[in-house]
Design a protein around this motif. Sequence first.
Motif, mmCIF file in Angstrom:
data_model
loop_
_atom_site.group_PDB
_atom_site.id
_atom_site.type_symbol
_atom_site.label_atom_id
_atom_site.label_comp_id
_atom_site.label_asym_id
_atom_site.label_seq_id
_atom_site.Cartn_x
_atom_site.Cartn_y
_atom_site.Cartn_z
ATOM 1 N N SER A 7 97.175 7.187 76.783
ATOM 2 C CA SER A 7 97.139 8.534 77.375
ATOM 3 C C SER A 7 98.479 9.186 77.045
ATOM 4 O O SER A 7 99.497 8.833 77.637
ATOM 5 C CB SER A 7 96.921 8.460 78.888
ATOM 6 N N SER A 8 98.473 10.108 76.087
ATOM 7 C CA SER A 8 99.716 10.558 75.451
ATOM 8 C C SER A 8 100.257 11.852 76.037
ATOM 9 O O SER A 8 99.502 12.712 76.494
ATOM 10 C CB SER A 8 99.492 10.730 73.951
ATOM 11 N N ALA A 9 101.583 11.971 75.975
ATOM 12 C CA ALA A 9 102.290 13.177 76.421
ATOM 13 C C ALA A 9 102.817 13.907 75.193
ATOM 14 O O ALA A 9 103.583 13.342 74.407
ATOM 15 C CB ALA A 9 103.430 12.809 77.356
ATOM 16 N N LEU A 10 102.411 15.155 75.028
ATOM 17 C CA LEU A 10 102.840 15.996 73.921
ATOM 18 C C LEU A 10 103.843 17.009 74.439
ATOM 19 O O LEU A 10 103.589 17.699 75.421
ATOM 20 C CB LEU A 10 101.637 16.729 73.307
ATOM 21 N N LEU A 11 104.983 17.095 73.770
ATOM 22 C CA LEU A 11 105.999 18.083 74.098
ATOM 23 C C LEU A 11 105.902 19.214 73.083
ATOM 24 O O LEU A 11 106.042 18.996 71.880
ATOM 25 C CB LEU A 11 107.389 17.452 74.055
ATOM 26 N N VAL A 12 105.622 20.413 73.572
ATOM 27 C CA VAL A 12 105.502 21.597 72.721
ATOM 28 C C VAL A 12 106.690 22.506 73.001
ATOM 29 O O VAL A 12 106.957 22.855 74.149
ATOM 30 C CB VAL A 12 104.183 22.361 72.999
ATOM 31 N N ALA A 13 107.428 22.849 71.948
ATOM 32 C CA ALA A 13 108.600 23.706 72.090
ATOM 33 C C ALA A 13 108.526 24.824 71.058
ATOM 34 O O ALA A 13 107.639 24.845 70.204
ATOM 35 C CB ALA A 13 109.882 22.892 71.915
ATOM 36 N N ALA A 14 109.469 25.737 71.126
ATOM 37 C CA ALA A 14 109.457 26.878 70.210
ATOM 38 C C ALA A 14 109.584 26.440 68.754
ATOM 39 O O ALA A 14 109.052 27.087 67.855
ATOM 40 C CB ALA A 14 110.593 27.833 70.576
ATOM 41 N N ASP A 15 110.265 25.304 68.520
ATOM 42 C CA ASP A 15 110.501 24.866 67.143
ATOM 43 C C ASP A 15 109.539 23.780 66.677
ATOM 44 O O ASP A 15 109.736 23.163 65.631
ATOM 45 C CB ASP A 15 111.940 24.362 66.985
ATOM 46 N N GLY A 16 108.491 23.503 67.435
ATOM 47 C CA GLY A 16 107.507 22.512 66.999
ATOM 48 C C GLY A 16 106.978 21.689 68.154
ATOM 49 O O GLY A 16 107.155 22.042 69.326
ATOM 50 N N HIS A 17 106.333 20.589 67.828
ATOM 51 C CA HIS A 17 105.740 19.732 68.849
ATOM 52 C C HIS A 17 105.813 18.274 68.402
ATOM 53 O O HIS A 17 105.887 17.988 67.209
ATOM 54 C CB HIS A 17 104.276 20.124 69.103
ATOM 55 N N LYS A 18 105.827 17.373 69.384
ATOM 56 C CA LYS A 18 105.818 15.936 69.091
ATOM 57 C C LYS A 18 105.365 15.174 70.324
ATOM 58 O O LYS A 18 105.542 15.625 71.466
ATOM 59 C CB LYS A 18 107.211 15.457 68.671
ATOM 60 N N PHE A 19 104.750 14.025 70.076
ATOM 61 C CA PHE A 19 104.438 13.124 71.173
ATOM 62 C C PHE A 19 105.729 12.436 71.604
ATOM 63 O O PHE A 19 106.521 12.004 70.768
ATOM 64 C CB PHE A 19 103.414 12.075 70.744
ATOM 65 N N PHE A 20 105.969 12.356 72.925
ATOM 66 C CA PHE A 20 107.123 11.602 73.371
ATOM 67 C C PHE A 20 106.723 10.450 74.286
ATOM 68 O O PHE A 20 107.518 9.897 75.029
ATOM 69 C CB PHE A 20 108.216 12.504 73.967
ATOM 70 N N SER A 21 105.474 10.035 74.148
ATOM 71 C CA SER A 21 104.987 8.772 74.691
ATOM 72 C C SER A 21 104.670 7.870 73.494
ATOM 73 O O SER A 21 104.768 8.302 72.346
ATOM 74 C CB SER A 21 103.732 9.001 75.542
ATOM 75 N N THR A 22 104.286 6.632 73.765
ATOM 76 C CA THR A 22 103.946 5.684 72.706
ATOM 77 C C THR A 22 102.463 5.366 72.772
ATOM 78 O O THR A 22 101.937 5.061 73.846
ATOM 79 C CB THR A 22 104.769 4.389 72.858
ATOM 80 N N ASP A 23 101.785 5.442 71.635
ATOM 81 C CA ASP A 23 100.369 5.090 71.546
ATOM 82 C C ASP A 23 100.277 3.578 71.342
ATOM 83 O O ASP A 23 100.660 3.066 70.292
ATOM 84 C CB ASP A 23 99.715 5.837 70.379
ATOM 85 N N HIS A 24 99.769 2.854 72.338
ATOM 86 C CA HIS A 24 99.708 1.405 72.287
ATOM 87 C C HIS A 24 98.376 0.870 71.765
ATOM 88 O O HIS A 24 98.120 -0.344 71.874
ATOM 89 C CB HIS A 24 99.961 0.820 73.685
ATOM 90 N N ARG A 25 97.526 1.731 71.201
ATOM 91 C CA ARG A 25 96.265 1.211 70.655
ATOM 92 C C ARG A 25 96.562 0.182 69.573
ATOM 93 O O ARG A 25 97.355 0.426 68.662
ATOM 94 C CB ARG A 25 95.416 2.348 70.085
ATOM 95 N N LEU A 26 95.891 -0.944 69.650
ATOM 96 C CA LEU A 26 96.114 -2.007 68.671
ATOM 97 C C LEU A 26 95.779 -1.543 67.262
ATOM 98 O O LEU A 26 96.351 -2.038 66.289
ATOM 99 C CB LEU A 26 95.284 -3.235 69.049
ATOM 100 N N GLU A 27 94.881 -0.605 67.149
ATOM 101 C CA GLU A 27 94.477 -0.071 65.838
ATOM 102 C C GLU A 27 95.658 0.560 65.104
ATOM 103 O O GLU A 27 95.720 0.532 63.876
ATOM 104 C CB GLU A 27 93.359 0.963 66.040
ATOM 105 N N VAL A 28 96.611 1.132 65.852
ATOM 106 C CA VAL A 28 97.695 1.900 65.216
ATOM 107 C C VAL A 28 99.093 1.355 65.505
ATOM 108 O O VAL A 28 100.052 1.774 64.859
ATOM 109 C CB VAL A 28 97.642 3.386 65.640
#
Length: 201
Positions: A95-116
């Motif tokens: 269950s991921s947290a996305l940070l959206v800012a004026a200069d872009g966006h990025k996930f700042f949580s970690t995706d622990h799915r074994l697939e990735v």
Amino acid sequence: MRTVGDDALLMLCLADGHGGAAAAQHCNTFALSHLCEEVAIHGSSGEALRAACTRVFARLHGEVIAACGTSGTTLTIVIINELRGEMTCANVGDSSALLVAADGHKFFSTDHRLEVCLEERERVKAHGGLLAQAQMGSGEGRGPVRAWPGGLAVARTIGDADCRQVVSAEPALSTVPIPPYGVVVLCSDGCWDALLPEKVA
């Protein structure tokens, strides 16, 4: 919004259950109150919040195993401390947290799915777990890579008493500065699988 000591903290919590709703409901009820207890004792700096989250996730894990049978859940907590200009994220699962800012966006949580997540695959193997797809009646593998015993696609979780060999409730942790005009979007994997982060941003 919770006021703890001198700080007003905005806390967000998302639990996405599997094997029934009991684990997610328990975390939804108790996660933030447990966290407030920790903050009242240890403070609300980024370092203190990361340590508090680790203790809270371990406490919840024990409570869920004792009270909720084989139910399990992802858990993501985001704490926004405007006074300090910091955001802290702690999560297990996808269950991921996305940070959206004026200069872009990025996930700042970690995706622990074994697939990735290579690190998670290595951790599961180091604890004697087997990584494989679910087997169909014909013996053919199907679906994402899972951890066995248990068949979990995410082995970083709260609960899952029947999969203790491979499960860990230790959260991924990060603290980042609050960006100007920043927005946090917190969703379960079902949303992120359907919506590209670029579209959400």
